[in-house]
Design a protein around this motif. Structure first.
Motif: not given
Length: 211
Positions: A156-170
């Motif tokens: 849904n549109t009301t859920s919120s947060g942060n995603i960080t995909n680092k240099s090693e991340g896939d």
């Protein structure tokens, strides 16, 4: 006076396979899987019903489901912490389900794998019970392997947060839907790889926007 609750520190480190569900029901409970141990259950291997709970999976160790959803399930709790350096896997979907949680922190370290057939992360809830304040940090691999669904799914549109995909991340999917579906008021920072491996014409990232 007796404590209203007593936090428990549970360690599974026998190097074998444990098949009983781990219920974390007191504030501050911790669960650690180490020494190449495995926690497996048909569905919902870890059930979190309290605040400030911590789950740690060390390198070589595993939490998984053998037939259903939810290696780790937390519903309407605060300040959950999941740190994975091993394997989290669901035979079907929702490996990490943080429905309606507040300020959950999930860290997938280098070498860590979080996988499912579909919707590997489930970020959901409605109205005041939407998932808010989550932080997902990935230096390992997160993927969904079926032909339809997402690796990180926001319903849904009301859920919120942060995603960080680092240099090693896939982060990748093999499905027709976007690899990451992101709710409004959310942030995605990518220094690694985010891919839809089914078809380059399919979206890797979908921003749901405001309703």
């Amino acid at each position: 006076a007796s404590d209203v609750y007593k936090r428990q520190d549970t360690v599974i480190d026998d190097g074998g396979t444990t098949t009983s569900q781990q219920g974390l029901s007191s504030d501050g409970d911790t669960l650690t899987i180490s020494n190449e141990s495995t926690l497996t259950r048909g569905n919902t291997a870890v059930n979190v019903t309290a605040n400030e709970v911590s789950v740690t999976v060390n390198s070589g160790s595993t939490i998984k489901t053998s037939s259903g959803d939810k290696a780790i399930y937390a519903n309407d709790v605060e300040d959950l912490t999941v740190t994975n350096s091993g394997t989290l896997d669901a035979a079907r979907g929702k490996t990490v389900d943080i429905k309606g949680t507040t300020n959950a922190t999930i860290t997938n370290n280098t070498g860590g794998v979080i996988s499912a057939l579909k919707n590997t992360f489930n970020i959901s809830g409605t109205g005041s019970n939407s998932t808010t304040g989550y932080n997902i940090s990935n230096s390992g691999t997160i993927y969904a392997s079926n032909g339809t669904n997402s690796a990180i799914y926001t319903s849904n549109t009301t859920s919120s947060g942060n995603i960080t995909n680092k240099s090693e991340g896939d982060i990748y999917s093999l499905g027709s839907q976007s690899t990451i579906k992101l709710g409004a008021s959310s942030t995605l920072t990518n220094s690694g790889s985010i891919r839809n491996k089914l078809d380059t014409d399919n979206n890797a990232i979908q921003l749901l926007g405001n309703s």
